[in-house]
Structure formats: structure tokens, C-alpha cells
Design a protein around this motif. Structure first.
Motif, PDB file in Angstrom:
ATOM      1  N   ILE A 148       0.930  -1.131  -0.282  1.00  0.00           N
ATOM      2  CA  ILE A 148      -0.185   0.014   0.081  1.00  0.00           C
ATOM      3  C   ILE A 148       0.860   1.115  -0.032  1.00  0.00           C
ATOM      4  O   ILE A 148       1.538   1.688   0.852  1.00  0.00           O
ATOM      5  CB  ILE A 148      -0.908   0.092   1.288  1.00  0.00           C
ATOM      6  N   PRO A 149       1.000   1.752  -1.217  1.00  0.00           N
ATOM      7  CA  PRO A 149       2.024   3.047  -1.295  1.00  0.00           C
ATOM      8  C   PRO A 149       1.772   3.979  -0.333  1.00  0.00           C
ATOM      9  O   PRO A 149       0.346   4.159  -0.001  1.00  0.00           O
ATOM     10  CB  PRO A 149       1.867   3.340  -2.767  1.00  0.00           C
ATOM     11  N   GLY A 150       2.466   4.685   0.360  1.00  0.00           N
ATOM     12  CA  GLY A 150       2.398   5.579   1.199  1.00  0.00           C
ATOM     13  C   GLY A 150       1.904   5.184   2.573  1.00  0.00           C
ATOM     14  O   GLY A 150       1.560   6.094   3.543  1.00  0.00           O
ATOM     15  N   SER A 151       1.472   3.920   2.956  1.00  0.00           N
ATOM     16  CA  SER A 151       1.138   3.386   4.076  1.00  0.00           C
ATOM     17  C   SER A 151       2.081   3.726   5.361  1.00  0.00           C
ATOM     18  O   SER A 151       1.645   3.470   6.356  1.00  0.00           O
ATOM     19  CB  SER A 151       0.631   1.998   4.047  1.00  0.00           C
ATOM     20  N   HIS A 152       3.161   4.097   5.002  1.00  0.00           N
ATOM     21  CA  HIS A 152       4.172   4.375   6.060  1.00  0.00           C
ATOM     22  C   HIS A 152       4.281   5.766   6.608  1.00  0.00           C
ATOM     23  O   HIS A 152       4.894   6.227   7.576  1.00  0.00           O
ATOM     24  CB  HIS A 152       5.779   4.149   5.328  1.00  0.00           C
ATOM     25  N   ARG A 153       3.482   6.753   5.804  1.00  0.00           N
ATOM     26  CA  ARG A 153       3.746   8.170   6.179  1.00  0.00           C
ATOM     27  C   ARG A 153       3.032   8.559   7.228  1.00  0.00           C
ATOM     28  O   ARG A 153       3.518   9.551   7.882  1.00  0.00           O
ATOM     29  CB  ARG A 153       3.197   8.988   5.023  1.00  0.00           C
ATOM     30  N   ASN A 154       1.995   7.661   7.823  1.00  0.00           N
ATOM     31  CA  ASN A 154       1.352   8.359   9.118  1.00  0.00           C
ATOM     32  C   ASN A 154       1.986   7.722  10.356  1.00  0.00           C
ATOM     33  O   ASN A 154       1.094   7.529  11.425  1.00  0.00           O
ATOM     34  CB  ASN A 154      -0.432   8.325   8.942  1.00  0.00           C
ATOM     35  N   GLY A 155       2.900   7.129  10.393  1.00  0.00           N
ATOM     36  CA  GLY A 155       3.384   6.330  11.534  1.00  0.00           C
ATOM     37  C   GLY A 155       2.928   4.732  11.547  1.00  0.00           C
ATOM     38  O   GLY A 155       2.090   4.429  10.722  1.00  0.00           O
ATOM     39  N   ILE A 199      13.401  -2.886  -2.048  1.00  0.00           N
ATOM     40  CA  ILE A 199      13.611  -2.266  -0.718  1.00  0.00           C
ATOM     41  C   ILE A 199      12.321  -1.480  -0.149  1.00  0.00           C
ATOM     42  O   ILE A 199      11.709  -0.676  -0.743  1.00  0.00           O
ATOM     43  CB  ILE A 199      14.709  -1.110  -0.789  1.00  0.00           C
ATOM     44  N   PHE A 200      12.111  -2.080   1.086  1.00  0.00           N
ATOM     45  CA  PHE A 200      10.872  -1.397   1.908  1.00  0.00           C
ATOM     46  C   PHE A 200      10.961  -1.086   3.216  1.00  0.00           C
ATOM     47  O   PHE A 200      11.884  -1.851   3.782  1.00  0.00           O
ATOM     48  CB  PHE A 200       9.320  -2.032   1.432  1.00  0.00           C
ATOM     49  N   GLY A 201      10.531  -0.170   3.756  1.00  0.00           N
ATOM     50  CA  GLY A 201      10.896   0.418   5.213  1.00  0.00           C
ATOM     51  C   GLY A 201       9.816  -0.612   6.091  1.00  0.00           C
ATOM     52  O   GLY A 201       8.871  -1.167   5.731  1.00  0.00           O
ATOM     53  N   ASP A 202      10.042  -0.255   7.272  1.00  0.00           N
ATOM     54  CA  ASP A 202       9.401  -1.118   8.414  1.00  0.00           C
ATOM     55  C   ASP A 202       8.175  -0.790   8.637  1.00  0.00           C
ATOM     56  O   ASP A 202       7.344  -1.763   9.533  1.00  0.00           O
ATOM     57  CB  ASP A 202      10.316  -0.649   9.666  1.00  0.00           C
ATOM     58  N   THR A 203       7.430   0.415   8.228  1.00  0.00           N
ATOM     59  CA  THR A 203       6.111   0.447   8.671  1.00  0.00           C
ATOM     60  C   THR A 203       5.272   0.363   7.314  1.00  0.00           C
ATOM     61  O   THR A 203       4.117   0.765   7.200  1.00  0.00           O
ATOM     62  CB  THR A 203       5.793   1.960   9.109  1.00  0.00           C
ATOM     63  N   MET A 204       6.027  -0.153   6.273  1.00  0.00           N
ATOM     64  CA  MET A 204       4.970  -0.098   5.033  1.00  0.00           C
ATOM     65  C   MET A 204       4.285  -1.492   5.169  1.00  0.00           C
ATOM     66  O   MET A 204       4.563  -2.312   5.372  1.00  0.00           O
ATOM     67  CB  MET A 204       6.098  -0.351   3.824  1.00  0.00           C
ATOM     68  N   VAL A 205       2.868  -1.149   4.874  1.00  0.00           N
ATOM     69  CA  VAL A 205       1.954  -2.253   4.942  1.00  0.00           C
ATOM     70  C   VAL A 205       1.830  -3.094   3.462  1.00  0.00           C
ATOM     71  O   VAL A 205       2.002  -2.556   2.664  1.00  0.00           O
ATOM     72  CB  VAL A 205       0.431  -1.603   5.223  1.00  0.00           C
ATOM     73  N   HIS A 206       2.061  -4.480   4.007  1.00  0.00           N
ATOM     74  CA  HIS A 206       2.044  -5.280   2.772  1.00  0.00           C
ATOM     75  C   HIS A 206       1.628  -6.680   3.114  1.00  0.00           C
ATOM     76  O   HIS A 206       1.369  -7.005   4.412  1.00  0.00           O
ATOM     77  CB  HIS A 206       3.522  -5.329   2.232  1.00  0.00           C
ATOM     78  N   GLY A 207       1.405  -7.678   2.314  1.00  0.00           N
ATOM     79  CA  GLY A 207       1.066  -8.856   2.411  1.00  0.00           C
ATOM     80  C   GLY A 207       0.997  -9.415   1.125  1.00  0.00           C
ATOM     81  O   GLY A 207       1.484  -8.902  -0.036  1.00  0.00           O
ATOM     82  N   SER A 208       0.501 -10.959   1.079  1.00  0.00           N
ATOM     83  CA  SER A 208       0.702 -11.566  -0.340  1.00  0.00           C
ATOM     84  C   SER A 208      -0.321 -12.808  -0.100  1.00  0.00           C
ATOM     85  O   SER A 208      -0.592 -13.205   0.888  1.00  0.00           O
ATOM     86  CB  SER A 208       2.065 -12.087  -0.367  1.00  0.00           C
ATOM     87  N   PRO A 209      -1.281 -13.042  -1.379  1.00  0.00           N
ATOM     88  CA  PRO A 209      -2.146 -14.121  -1.322  1.00  0.00           C
ATOM     89  C   PRO A 209      -1.318 -15.419  -1.491  1.00  0.00           C
ATOM     90  O   PRO A 209      -0.255 -15.473  -1.959  1.00  0.00           O
ATOM     91  CB  PRO A 209      -3.130 -13.739  -2.316  1.00  0.00           C
ATOM     92  N   ALA A 210      -2.131 -16.364  -1.370  1.00  0.00           N
ATOM     93  CA  ALA A 210      -1.783 -17.816  -1.784  1.00  0.00           C
ATOM     94  C   ALA A 210      -1.302 -18.098  -3.172  1.00  0.00           C
ATOM     95  O   ALA A 210      -1.704 -17.430  -4.111  1.00  0.00           O
ATOM     96  CB  ALA A 210      -3.093 -18.699  -1.227  1.00  0.00           C
ATOM     97  N   ASN A 211      -0.546 -18.933  -3.237  1.00  0.00           N
ATOM     98  CA  ASN A 211       0.099 -19.323  -4.408  1.00  0.00           C
ATOM     99  C   ASN A 211      -0.986 -20.482  -4.933  1.00  0.00           C
ATOM    100  O   ASN A 211      -0.627 -21.658  -5.006  1.00  0.00           O
ATOM    101  CB  ASN A 211       1.534 -19.663  -4.635  1.00  0.00           C
ATOM    102  N   MET A 212      -1.762 -20.093  -6.084  1.00  0.00           N
ATOM    103  CA  MET A 212      -2.790 -21.016  -6.579  1.00  0.00           C
ATOM    104  C   MET A 212      -2.111 -21.696  -7.856  1.00  0.00           C
ATOM    105  O   MET A 212      -2.839 -22.515  -8.515  1.00  0.00           O
ATOM    106  CB  MET A 212      -4.140 -20.653  -6.776  1.00  0.00           C
ATOM    107  N   SER A 213      -0.985 -21.012  -8.291  1.00  0.00           N
ATOM    108  CA  SER A 213      -0.547 -21.387  -9.773  1.00  0.00           C
ATOM    109  C   SER A 213       0.408 -22.331  -9.348  1.00  0.00           C
ATOM    110  O   SER A 213       0.925 -22.990  -8.443  1.00  0.00           O
ATOM    111  CB  SER A 213       0.378 -20.048 -10.246  1.00  0.00           C
ATOM    112  N   PRO A 214       0.841 -23.113 -10.691  1.00  0.00           N
ATOM    113  CA  PRO A 214       1.797 -24.167 -10.681  1.00  0.00           C
ATOM    114  C   PRO A 214       3.363 -23.486 -10.666  1.00  0.00           C
ATOM    115  O   PRO A 214       4.269 -24.510 -10.718  1.00  0.00           O
ATOM    116  CB  PRO A 214       1.498 -24.996 -12.174  1.00  0.00           C
ATOM    117  N   TRP A 215       3.477 -22.119 -10.264  1.00  0.00           N
ATOM    118  CA  TRP A 215       4.885 -21.910 -10.235  1.00  0.00           C
ATOM    119  C   TRP A 215       5.352 -21.468  -8.958  1.00  0.00           C
ATOM    120  O   TRP A 215       4.458 -20.673  -8.184  1.00  0.00           O
ATOM    121  CB  TRP A 215       4.859 -20.402 -11.073  1.00  0.00           C
TER     122      TRP A 215
END
Ligand code: SIN
Ligand code: MN
Length: 276
Positions: A148-155, A199-215
Motif C-alpha cells: 500500500i504505497p504511502g502507508s508508512h507516512r502516518n506512522g 527495498i521497503f521500510g519497517d512501517t510499509m503495509v504489505h501482504g501476499s495471497p496464496a499461490n494457486m499457480s503451478p509456479w
């Protein structure tokens, strides 16, 4: 390897920066060649998925393999980190490969890294940087990281501990917090071939979905933290947050400086013996 002013501006504005082609095919092959042995080990450093015996994350890699001990000292990590943090001493806080294997790789919930390192380890300030290398092509199908770009900006956003959703206890950000952050910043999903870095910072909100692919979608991750901001509680196992606060010394030579350090495939190519 230094970041341009434009790259630094992007990092500070968005909280995440993609660096295409930072590592070569031979370097990725050399990393790849070491993973089967490390992933085959039955040890506390290898966390398995909640729903299967497949390794989800393999930690403490620089203490388990000398190539990874060199990789964490690579100038392509150390120099950009010092540009962002200032010329401070840094230690390797966490060194891992997140595997996200084909069909079985499970999600990483919405979170930012500082929440876990603050609550579990007593890290005082959100200064650490997470440096990734894609070890496989990352595409829209194989469980890519989403930021989520900018999610680090408000602490630091509010978080709570989730020990249920996956096998890895994580301080996560609730959907009622994520929604407004996405309204403001949108979503960003870096994709690219092996060798791409982030490169990303310590308060940058991120995640990732499950891998349903064959890769598979394997990513190497190094978290560098200023020594002056080191963990204070030492309650988790060393591989989840290392206790060696001796500063990283930059590697003074190329990562693949000796043939013996290269992968069997790159050696074969170099000697003209590549399989046809
Ligand atoms: C992931 O591997 O998708 C999550 C990595 C991270 O949170 O650093
Ligand atoms: Mn994370």
C-alpha cells in the motif's frame, strides 16, 4: 551501487522501491543451488505451512550456508541501506527465503514488519529496511507481494497478534485499517523476473495471497537494522531475530568471485559444457 535522487524520492514517497535486474542470472542460480539442502533440513529455522509439510520460510540462512553469509554483506544491499539510513552500523536482523511453493504456498496477512519486531523483540524504532531478491519470476498468479504505497507516512498503524491464520505468528493490520489506507494510496504489486530486487521500510503495509499457480514464488529477504536500534528483549529464537549485533562489513569483492562459489549450471556454461 548507489540509488539515484529519483529512486530515493520514490522510496521516501511510496515506501517501496523496485530495482529491476539487480542480481544476475548466475547469481540467482548460485542461490538456487543452495536451497534444496537447506529446505530438506528438519530444523526449527524451517517453518512449514499450516496445511502441509511444505517449507514456508527458511530462516537464519547466513548462519547455515557460507554463500548467504557473503550475500548479506553485498554492496547492493549495504550501500542503498546506508543512503537511506545514513552512514550507520547495521546488523542482519533476519535472513530468510520465503518459499510460497506452487499450489501450496499460503498467504502472508496484511502487516508491516516493525509491528512484530517491536512487540516480540522490543525494537525501539521503525528504522529497519527489508531487502528482497526475487528468486523466481513473480507474476500476478504466484502469490506476489502487494504493497500500500504511502502507508508508512502516518506512522505505525494499529495491529494485533494473529497466531491462527498461518503457521507463522504475525502482528497484522485489520481490514478496517487497510481499507482507508488503500483508498488513499492504492495497491502496488511489483512483478518481474528472477534477480529483481525491492527495498521497503519497517512501517510499509504489505501482504501476499496464496499461490494457486503451478509456479513457485521464492523470495530472498534480508532485514538490516541500525545497531543502535537493536532488539532489547531477546525472547524469540535467534533465527527469528538475530542477536549478533556486530556491524555488517561490506563484501569487498564480487559475490561470484571464485568458480567454486558458482552454481553447477553457471560453471558448466563458463566452461562451454552447458547442456544443449
Ligand atoms: C511474502 O513472502 O509474501 C511476505 C514477505 C514479507 O512479509 O516480508
Ligand atoms: Mn513482511
Amino acid at each position: 551501487m548507489t540509488l539515484t535522487e529519483e529512486q530515493l524520492d520514490t522510496f521516501h514517497r511510496d515506501g517501496v522501491l523496485m530495482l529491476p535486474g539487480l542480481f544476475s542470472g548466475d547469481e540467482i542460480a548460485a542461490i538456487d543451488a543452495r536451497l534444496p539442502r537447506l529446505f530438506a533440513e528438519r530444523c526449527p529455522e524451517n517453518f512449514r505451512e499450516k496445511s502441509s509439510d511444505v517449507v514456508r520460510t527458511a530462516m537464519g540462512l547466513h548462519l547455515r550456508d557460507d554463500f548467504f553469509a557473503r550475500l548479506v554483506r553485498d554492496l547492493r544491499f549495504v550501500e542503498p541501506a546506508k543512503q537511506i539510513l545514513g552512514d550507520v552500523d547495521m546488523y542482519a536482523q533476519q535472513v530468510k527465503v520465503n518459499a510460497k511453493q506452487a499450489f501450496t504456498g499460503e498467504q502472508w496477512q496484511w502487516h508491516y514488519d516493525f509491528a512484530t519486531h517491536h512487540h516480540e523483540d522490543g525494537v525501539p524504532l521503525p528504522l529497519a529496511l527489508n531487502l528482497h531478491i526475487f528468486l523466481d519470476e513473480v507474476n500476478e498468479f504466484n502469490g506476489p507481494l502487494v504493497f500500500i504505497p504511502g502507508s508508512h507516512r502516518n506512522g505505525p498503524a494499529p495491529t494485533s497478534l494473529d497466531t491462527v491464520t498461518t503457521s507463522y505468528p504475525l502482528w497484522t493490520v485489520a481490514t478496517d485499517v487497510v481499507g482507508p489506507l488503500v483508498e488513499r494510496g492504492g495497491l502496488y504489486c511489483p512483478k518481474g523476473p528472477p534477480g529483481t530486487a525491492l527495498i521497503f521500510g519497517d512501517t510499509m503495509v504489505h501482504g501476499s495471497p496464496a499461490n494457486m499457480s503451478p509456479w513457485p514464488r521464492r523470495i530472498f529477504s534480508l532485514i538490516l537494522n541500525p545497531v543502535s536500534n537493536h532488539q532489547t528483549t531477546m525472547q524469540r529464537p535467534d533465527h527469528q531475530h538475530h542477536r549478533e549485533f556486530t556491524p555488517i562489513t561490506p563484501l569487498g569483492e564480487p559475490l561470484l568471485d571464485e568458480p567454486s562459489r558458482q552454481s553447477p549450471n553457471s560453471l558448466a556454461r563458463a566452461s562451454g559444457m552447458a547442456r544443449q
